[in-house]
Scaffold this motif. Structure first.
Motif, PDB file in Angstrom:
ATOM      1  N   ARG A 134      52.373 -66.589  -5.625  1.00 46.16           N
ATOM      2  CA  ARG A 134      52.966 -67.397  -6.692  1.00 46.16           C
ATOM      3  C   ARG A 134      53.412 -68.705  -6.069  1.00 46.16           C
ATOM      4  NH1 ARG A 134      55.704 -63.814 -10.529  1.00 46.16           N
ATOM      5  NH2 ARG A 134      55.826 -65.654 -11.845  1.00 46.16           N
ATOM      6  N   THR A 135      53.521 -69.749  -6.882  1.00 50.53           N
ATOM      7  CA  THR A 135      53.873 -71.078  -6.390  1.00 50.53           C
ATOM      8  C   THR A 135      55.196 -71.533  -6.991  1.00 50.53           C
ATOM      9  OG1 THR A 135      51.533 -71.621  -6.198  1.00 50.53           O
ATOM     10  CG2 THR A 135      53.085 -73.466  -6.155  1.00 50.53           C
ATOM     11  N   ILE A 136      56.154 -71.808  -6.112  1.00 50.93           N
ATOM     12  CA  ILE A 136      57.465 -72.298  -6.545  1.00 50.93           C
ATOM     13  C   ILE A 136      57.283 -73.662  -7.196  1.00 50.93           C
ATOM     14  CG2 ILE A 136      59.773 -73.008  -5.777  1.00 50.93           C
ATOM     15  CD1 ILE A 136      59.372 -71.017  -3.428  1.00 50.93           C
ATOM     16  N   GLY A 137      57.891 -73.824  -8.361  1.00 49.15           N
ATOM     17  CA  GLY A 137      57.806 -75.083  -9.082  1.00 49.15           C
ATOM     18  C   GLY A 137      56.634 -75.133 -10.053  1.00 49.15           C
ATOM     19  N   LYS A 138      55.673 -74.242  -9.894  1.00 47.48           N
ATOM     20  CA  LYS A 138      54.540 -74.188 -10.826  1.00 47.48           C
ATOM     21  C   LYS A 138      54.669 -72.994 -11.761  1.00 47.48           C
ATOM     22  CE  LYS A 138      50.558 -76.363  -9.465  1.00 47.48           C
ATOM     23  NZ  LYS A 138      49.213 -76.354  -8.956  1.00 47.48           N
ATOM     24  N   ASP A 139      54.528 -71.792 -11.217  1.00 47.48           N
ATOM     25  CA  ASP A 139      54.596 -70.619 -12.087  1.00 47.48           C
ATOM     26  C   ASP A 139      55.888 -69.823 -11.913  1.00 47.48           C
ATOM     27  OD1 ASP A 139      52.452 -68.256 -10.312  1.00 47.48           O
ATOM     28  OD2 ASP A 139      53.783 -69.796  -9.564  1.00 47.48           O
ATOM     29  N   ILE A 140      56.734 -70.261 -11.011  1.00 46.56           N
ATOM     30  CA  ILE A 140      58.046 -69.620 -10.845  1.00 46.56           C
ATOM     31  C   ILE A 140      59.012 -70.640 -10.237  1.00 46.56           C
ATOM     32  CG2 ILE A 140      57.552 -68.694  -8.541  1.00 46.56           C
ATOM     33  CD1 ILE A 140      59.077 -66.112  -9.466  1.00 46.56           C
ATOM     34  N   ASP A 141      60.239 -70.633 -10.727  1.00 46.92           N
ATOM     35  CA  ASP A 141      61.270 -71.521 -10.188  1.00 46.92           C
ATOM     36  C   ASP A 141      62.295 -70.697  -9.421  1.00 46.92           C
ATOM     37  OD1 ASP A 141      60.481 -74.080 -11.148  1.00 46.92           O
ATOM     38  OD2 ASP A 141      61.208 -73.546 -13.145  1.00 46.92           O
ATOM     39  N   ILE A 142      62.844 -71.306  -8.386  1.00 47.37           N
ATOM     40  CA  ILE A 142      63.975 -70.717  -7.672  1.00 47.37           C
ATOM     41  C   ILE A 142      65.127 -71.709  -7.743  1.00 47.37           C
ATOM     42  CG2 ILE A 142      64.901 -69.890  -5.482  1.00 47.37           C
ATOM     43  CD1 ILE A 142      62.123 -68.941  -4.724  1.00 47.37           C
ATOM     44  N   VAL A 143      66.220 -71.271  -8.363  1.00 51.19           N
ATOM     45  CA  VAL A 143      67.442 -72.071  -8.429  1.00 51.19           C
ATOM     46  C   VAL A 143      68.370 -71.501  -7.373  1.00 51.19           C
ATOM     47  CG1 VAL A 143      69.352 -72.863  -9.865  1.00 51.19           C
ATOM     48  CG2 VAL A 143      67.127 -72.376 -10.911  1.00 51.19           C
ATOM     49  N   ALA A 144      68.789 -72.341  -6.445  1.00 48.18           N
ATOM     50  CA  ALA A 144      69.584 -71.847  -5.321  1.00 48.18           C
ATOM     51  C   ALA A 144      70.856 -72.661  -5.149  1.00 48.18           C
ATOM     52  CB  ALA A 144      68.757 -71.902  -4.043  1.00 48.18           C
ATOM     53  N   LYS A 145      71.934 -71.929  -4.855  1.00 46.53           N
ATOM     54  CA  LYS A 145      73.211 -72.571  -4.549  1.00 46.53           C
ATOM     55  C   LYS A 145      73.322 -72.675  -3.042  1.00 46.53           C
ATOM     56  CE  LYS A 145      77.258 -70.482  -5.274  1.00 46.53           C
ATOM     57  NZ  LYS A 145      78.553 -70.058  -5.839  1.00 46.53           N
ATOM     58  N   GLU A 146      73.688 -73.851  -2.567  1.00 43.57           N
ATOM     59  CA  GLU A 146      73.852 -74.039  -1.125  1.00 43.57           C
ATOM     60  C   GLU A 146      75.040 -74.940  -0.850  1.00 43.57           C
ATOM     61  OE1 GLU A 146      70.440 -75.922   0.668  1.00 43.57           O
ATOM     62  OE2 GLU A 146      70.710 -77.753  -0.455  1.00 43.57           O
ATOM     63  N   SER A 147      75.643 -74.733   0.311  1.00 44.28           N
ATOM     64  CA  SER A 147      76.792 -75.545   0.696  1.00 44.28           C
ATOM     65  C   SER A 147      76.420 -76.601   1.737  1.00 44.28           C
ATOM     66  CB  SER A 147      77.918 -74.653   1.227  1.00 44.28           C
ATOM     67  OG  SER A 147      77.432 -73.818   2.252  1.00 44.28           O
ATOM     68  N   LEU A 148      75.319 -76.415   2.420  1.00 44.43           N
ATOM     69  CA  LEU A 148      74.820 -77.403   3.377  1.00 44.43           C
ATOM     70  C   LEU A 148      73.376 -77.738   3.013  1.00 44.43           C
ATOM     71  CD1 LEU A 148      76.124 -75.744   6.665  1.00 44.43           C
ATOM     72  CD2 LEU A 148      77.112 -77.704   5.486  1.00 44.43           C
TER      73      LEU A 148
END
Length: 188
Positions: A127-141
Protein backbone atom coordinates in the motif's frame (compact mmCIF):
# COMPACT_ATOMS: atom_id res chain seq x y z
CA UNK A 1 2.07 15.71 46.20
CA UNK A 2 1.37 13.67 49.33
CA UNK A 3 4.35 15.35 50.99
CA UNK A 4 3.33 18.82 49.72
CA UNK A 5 6.25 19.11 47.31
CA UNK A 6 5.26 21.30 44.34
CA UNK A 7 4.89 19.11 41.26
CA UNK A 8 3.75 19.95 37.73
CA UNK A 9 2.57 17.23 35.36
CA UNK A 10 2.77 16.84 31.63
CA UNK A 11 -0.55 15.16 31.07
CA UNK A 12 -3.72 14.96 33.10
CA UNK A 13 -5.34 12.46 35.40
CA UNK A 14 -9.10 12.08 35.47
CA UNK A 15 -9.19 14.70 38.21
CA UNK A 16 -6.12 16.88 38.23
CA UNK A 17 -7.94 20.08 39.03
CA UNK A 18 -5.78 20.51 42.12
CA UNK A 19 -2.36 20.62 40.49
CA UNK A 20 -0.38 22.42 37.81
CA UNK A 21 -0.23 20.68 34.45
CA UNK A 22 0.15 21.09 30.72
CA UNK A 23 -1.28 18.68 28.20
CA UNK A 24 -2.06 18.23 24.55
CA UNK A 25 -5.79 18.15 23.89
CA UNK A 26 -5.90 14.48 22.94
CA UNK A 27 -9.67 14.51 22.52
CA UNK A 28 -9.24 17.22 19.88
CA UNK A 29 -6.46 15.15 18.26
CA UNK A 30 -8.79 12.15 17.96
CA UNK A 31 -11.73 14.18 16.62
CA UNK A 32 -9.66 16.31 14.24
CA UNK A 33 -7.94 13.24 12.83
CA UNK A 34 -11.29 11.75 11.89
CA UNK A 35 -12.42 15.00 10.24
CA UNK A 36 -9.08 15.32 8.45
CA UNK A 37 -9.11 11.83 6.97
CA UNK A 38 -12.79 12.14 6.03
CA UNK A 39 -11.92 15.32 4.09
CA UNK A 40 -9.38 13.22 2.17
CA UNK A 41 -12.08 10.68 1.28
CA UNK A 42 -11.12 8.07 3.89
CA UNK A 43 -13.80 6.01 5.60
CA UNK A 44 -12.02 3.30 7.62
CA UNK A 45 -9.67 4.51 10.34
CA UNK A 46 -7.44 2.32 12.48
CA UNK A 47 -6.21 3.87 15.75
CA UNK A 48 -2.88 2.84 17.20
CA UNK A 49 -3.94 4.25 20.54
CA UNK A 50 -2.08 4.62 23.82
CA UNK A 51 -2.75 1.94 26.47
CA UNK A 52 -6.43 2.08 27.41
CA UNK A 53 -5.69 2.51 31.13
CA UNK A 54 -4.23 5.94 30.37
CA UNK A 55 -6.54 8.96 30.63
CA UNK A 56 -5.29 10.49 27.37
CA UNK A 57 -6.06 7.25 25.56
CA UNK A 58 -9.62 7.23 26.84
CA UNK A 59 -10.09 10.86 25.77
CA UNK A 60 -8.59 10.25 22.31
CA UNK A 61 -10.60 7.08 21.63
CA UNK A 62 -13.93 8.50 22.83
CA UNK A 63 -13.54 11.66 20.75
CA UNK A 64 -12.48 9.75 17.64
CA UNK A 65 -15.38 7.32 17.97
CA UNK A 66 -17.87 10.18 18.41
CA UNK A 67 -16.40 12.04 15.42
CA UNK A 68 -16.53 8.78 13.46
CA UNK A 69 -20.28 8.55 14.08
CA UNK A 70 -20.77 12.18 13.00
CA UNK A 71 -18.61 11.86 9.87
CA UNK A 72 -19.62 8.30 8.98
CA UNK A 73 -16.08 7.03 9.39
CA UNK A 74 -15.50 3.58 10.86
CA UNK A 75 -13.06 3.85 13.79
CA UNK A 76 -11.33 0.72 15.07
CA UNK A 77 -8.74 0.55 17.84
CA UNK A 78 -5.80 -1.73 17.09
CA UNK A 79 -5.63 -4.86 19.21
CA UNK A 80 -2.36 -6.57 20.01
CA UNK A 81 -0.27 -3.40 20.30
CA UNK A 82 -0.49 0.20 21.51
CA UNK A 83 1.37 3.40 20.73
CA UNK A 84 3.70 2.45 23.61
CA UNK A 85 4.60 -0.88 21.98
CA UNK A 86 7.78 -1.42 19.98
CA UNK A 87 7.75 -0.61 16.26
CA UNK A 88 8.06 -4.33 15.60
CA UNK A 89 4.98 -5.17 17.70
CA UNK A 90 2.98 -2.41 15.97
CA UNK A 91 4.22 -3.60 12.56
CA UNK A 92 2.98 -7.13 13.31
CA UNK A 93 -0.38 -6.03 14.75
CA UNK A 94 -1.09 -3.51 11.97
CA UNK A 95 -0.04 -6.08 9.36
CA UNK A 96 -2.51 -8.59 10.82
CA UNK A 97 -5.22 -5.92 10.93
CA UNK A 98 -4.65 -4.92 7.29
CA UNK A 99 -4.84 -8.57 6.21
CA UNK A 100 -8.21 -8.95 8.02
CA UNK A 101 -9.50 -5.48 7.10
CA UNK A 102 -8.07 -4.47 3.70
CA UNK A 103 -10.63 -1.65 3.53
CA UNK A 104 -8.57 0.26 6.13
CA UNK A 105 -7.59 3.52 4.44
CA UNK A 106 -6.29 5.63 7.34
CA UNK A 107 -4.24 5.10 10.50
CA UNK A 108 -4.06 7.38 13.51
CA UNK A 109 -0.77 6.92 15.31
CA UNK A 110 -0.27 8.37 18.77
CA UNK A 111 3.54 8.08 18.77
CA UNK A 112 6.53 8.11 16.46
CA UNK A 113 7.48 4.43 17.05
CA UNK A 114 3.92 3.35 16.28
CA UNK A 115 3.95 5.47 13.11
CA UNK A 116 7.16 3.76 12.01
CA UNK A 117 5.70 0.31 12.75
CA UNK A 118 2.51 1.22 10.90
CA UNK A 119 4.53 2.39 7.91
CA UNK A 120 6.41 -0.89 7.72
CA UNK A 121 3.14 -2.83 7.81
CA UNK A 122 1.51 -0.61 5.17
CA UNK A 123 4.47 -0.94 2.83
CA UNK A 124 4.68 -4.72 3.39
CA UNK A 125 1.03 -4.88 2.31
CA UNK A 126 2.01 -3.08 -0.93
CA UNK A 127 0.00 0.00 0.00
CA UNK A 128 1.17 3.57 -0.60
CA UNK A 129 1.01 6.23 2.11
CA UNK A 130 -0.73 9.33 0.80
CA UNK A 131 -2.34 7.47 -2.11
CA UNK A 132 -4.49 4.61 -0.88
CA UNK A 133 -3.88 4.98 2.85
CA UNK A 134 -3.05 7.92 5.11
CA UNK A 135 -1.10 7.89 8.35
CA UNK A 136 -1.79 10.74 10.77
CA UNK A 137 0.93 10.85 13.38
CA UNK A 138 1.53 12.91 16.50
CA UNK A 139 5.14 13.80 17.16
CA UNK A 140 7.01 16.05 19.55
CA UNK A 141 10.25 16.29 17.56
CA UNK A 142 10.42 16.76 13.78
CA UNK A 143 11.29 13.35 12.40
CA UNK A 144 8.47 11.68 10.54
CA UNK A 145 8.34 14.05 7.58
CA UNK A 146 11.98 13.21 6.88
CA UNK A 147 11.18 9.49 7.19
CA UNK A 148 8.22 9.60 4.74
CA UNK A 149 7.05 12.79 3.08
CA UNK A 150 3.37 11.84 2.89
CA UNK A 151 2.67 11.59 6.61
CA UNK A 152 -0.01 13.88 7.97
CA UNK A 153 1.76 15.35 11.01
CA UNK A 154 0.34 16.81 14.20
CA UNK A 155 2.99 18.54 16.29
CA UNK A 156 3.09 18.55 20.07
CA UNK A 157 5.50 21.26 21.21
CA UNK A 158 7.34 19.78 24.19
CA UNK A 159 9.61 22.82 24.50
CA UNK A 160 6.59 25.05 25.05
CA UNK A 161 5.12 22.51 27.48
CA UNK A 162 8.40 22.28 29.42
CA UNK A 163 8.72 26.05 29.71
CA UNK A 164 5.13 26.32 30.93
CA UNK A 165 5.64 23.53 33.49
CA UNK A 166 8.78 25.21 34.82
CA UNK A 167 6.84 28.46 35.33
CA UNK A 168 3.99 26.48 36.93
CA UNK A 169 6.32 24.87 39.50
CA UNK A 170 7.94 28.22 40.34
CA UNK A 171 4.49 29.76 40.78
CA UNK A 172 3.44 26.84 43.02
CA UNK A 173 6.55 27.39 45.18
CA UNK A 174 6.35 31.18 45.37
CA UNK A 175 2.56 31.52 45.56
CA UNK A 176 1.15 28.27 46.98
CA UNK A 177 -2.25 29.84 47.72
CA UNK A 178 -2.88 30.90 44.11
CA UNK A 179 -4.77 28.61 41.74
CA UNK A 180 -2.43 26.19 39.93
CA UNK A 181 -1.29 27.06 36.43
CA UNK A 182 -2.92 24.71 33.91
CA UNK A 183 -2.79 24.63 30.14
CA UNK A 184 -4.42 22.44 27.51
CA UNK A 185 -2.91 22.90 24.05
CA UNK A 186 -4.81 22.13 20.87
CA UNK A 187 -2.89 19.82 18.56
CA UNK A 188 -0.90 21.81 16.00
Amino acid sequence: TDRHVPVARHGRTKDCSDGPHSDCDNAAYGAETVARVKARGRRNLLMVAPPRDQNYSQLMIAAAEEAGRRHEVSVRVLSGATSDSSSEAVNNAVGEHLARHPETDAILSASVPSAVGSTLAVEAANRTIGKDIDIVAKESLPFLSTFRKDFLIVREDITEAGEFLARAVVQAIEHPDEPPMQKIVAPG
